[in-house]
Design an enzyme around this catalytic site. Sequence first.
Site, short mmCIF file in Angstrom:
data_model
loop_
_atom_site.label_atom_id
_atom_site.label_comp_id
_atom_site.label_asym_id
_atom_site.label_seq_id
_atom_site.Cartn_x
_atom_site.Cartn_y
_atom_site.Cartn_z
N ASP A 89 -4.47 -4.25 -14.32
CA ASP A 89 -5.27 -5.42 -14.01
C ASP A 89 -6.14 -5.72 -15.23
OD1 ASP A 89 -6.57 -7.45 -12.80
OD2 ASP A 89 -7.53 -6.24 -11.23
N ASP A 262 -1.87 -3.92 -3.49
CA ASP A 262 -2.61 -2.72 -3.90
C ASP A 262 -3.92 -2.75 -3.15
OD1 ASP A 262 -3.71 -4.91 -5.88
OD2 ASP A 262 -5.15 -3.28 -5.86
N CYS A 300 3.79 13.26 12.15
CA CYS A 300 3.76 12.87 10.73
C CYS A 300 4.35 14.01 9.90
CB CYS A 300 2.33 12.57 10.28
SG CYS A 300 2.20 12.24 8.52
N CYS A 302 4.00 14.38 6.57
CA CYS A 302 3.36 14.55 5.26
C CYS A 302 2.97 16.03 5.07
CB CYS A 302 2.14 13.64 5.11
SG CYS A 302 0.61 14.28 5.81
N CYS A 305 -0.03 17.17 7.28
CA CYS A 305 0.24 17.33 8.71
C CYS A 305 1.22 18.47 8.99
CB CYS A 305 0.75 16.02 9.31
SG CYS A 305 -0.54 14.76 9.36
N HIS A 331 -2.26 12.21 3.35
CA HIS A 331 -1.84 11.65 4.64
C HIS A 331 -1.90 10.12 4.63
CE1 HIS A 331 -1.24 10.94 8.87
NE2 HIS A 331 -2.26 10.09 8.77
ZN LIG Z 1 0.24 13.20 7.81
#
Ligand SMILES: [Zn+2]
Length: 371
Positions: A89, A262, A300, A302, A305, A331
């Site tokens: 940017d 973004d 989840c 990730c 998690c 997460h």
């Molecule tokens: Zn997660």
Amino acid sequence: MFEVTHVDPSGARIGRLHTASGVVETPAFMPVATNGSVKTLSFETVAGLGFDALISNAFVLYLRPGLEVIEAAGGLHMFMGWDRTVFTDSGGFQMLSPEFYEKTSEKGVSFRSPLDRSRHLLTPESCIDIQNRLGSDVMMVLDDLVPFGSSGDALLASVERTTRWARRCKEANRSDGQLLFAITQGGTDPVLRRRSADALVEIGFDGYAIGGLSIGEPKEVMSRILREQAEILPKNRPRYLMGLGSPTEIIDAITSGMDIFDSTFPTRNARHNGAYTFQGYLNIYRGGFKDDTAPIEDGCKCYSCKNHSRAYIHHLLRSREQTGKSLMTIHNLYFMQRLMALTKEAIREERLSEFKEEVSGPVASKYAGRL
Ligand SMILES: [Zn+2]
């Protein structure tokens, strides 16, 4: 180069943006790396989350560590240690903040460094020179922003100056390998918005960002503007909605034909204890999570998690351990990636409006275990 591979009846698209550093699959959400870092994460983690691109800030890096340091390292990618796509940017948005800003003239924007109070003038030419030297894959023009609620005359002046500055940016560009995106202005005025987009399209850019939105206008107004802009902007160029916040707003914007986004929201909220889930927004700092053995979000996949409980992350946040902020950030960014993947799937299956209703309603949790 940008190829659109699918458009659904609402105008939502799936596409591929080719840059010097690879392909960015759209719709795409980019994590923000203002200082050259996605706060609390290594780039190994960011890449592992599947992000093709991130956005850094040319103006901030120009002030510190300075262009000489980054050039000596071989450019911004080498300096950061990230070999995928980098957007930069111009920093026009930051410069409006009262702590930097001095004045705007036809020449450019004068501001003071918040680091040492030194004075700088950022012109369209110097803005491109900085981004050429950083070697980002996608550069943004310098635009003339006005605050939300500005009058017709001020808006018109901003549109015209933004067009003149965009032309100067294009003429100043010395690099073939870097893409240059323009930014439309015009506030919430449909006539000025059209005028801004038409003028920029006539000059011709590799992509178009919609600027000056998400600064206080009602949601319906923003959706209308985005749809109108999508009709004017060329079909074979990516459309980038800068700095847009919440997951539902992003899905709305995709429905209105936007491709790239973004926002600091997912990462900033994570550092302030807020987790995005398909069951809603959770503040993991709250006392109720003290002995909760469930993961942040059931289903989840990730890293956070799969390996940790709410109770553990709650404990880290309460103990002010940086790892707590990292696990929350992982997460939330994973959530954004899942949201983009599910949105893509919904576009392909032409059920995006249904999906949009579902993720903002009580049945959202059915997506928790997906992807
Ligand atoms: Zn997660």
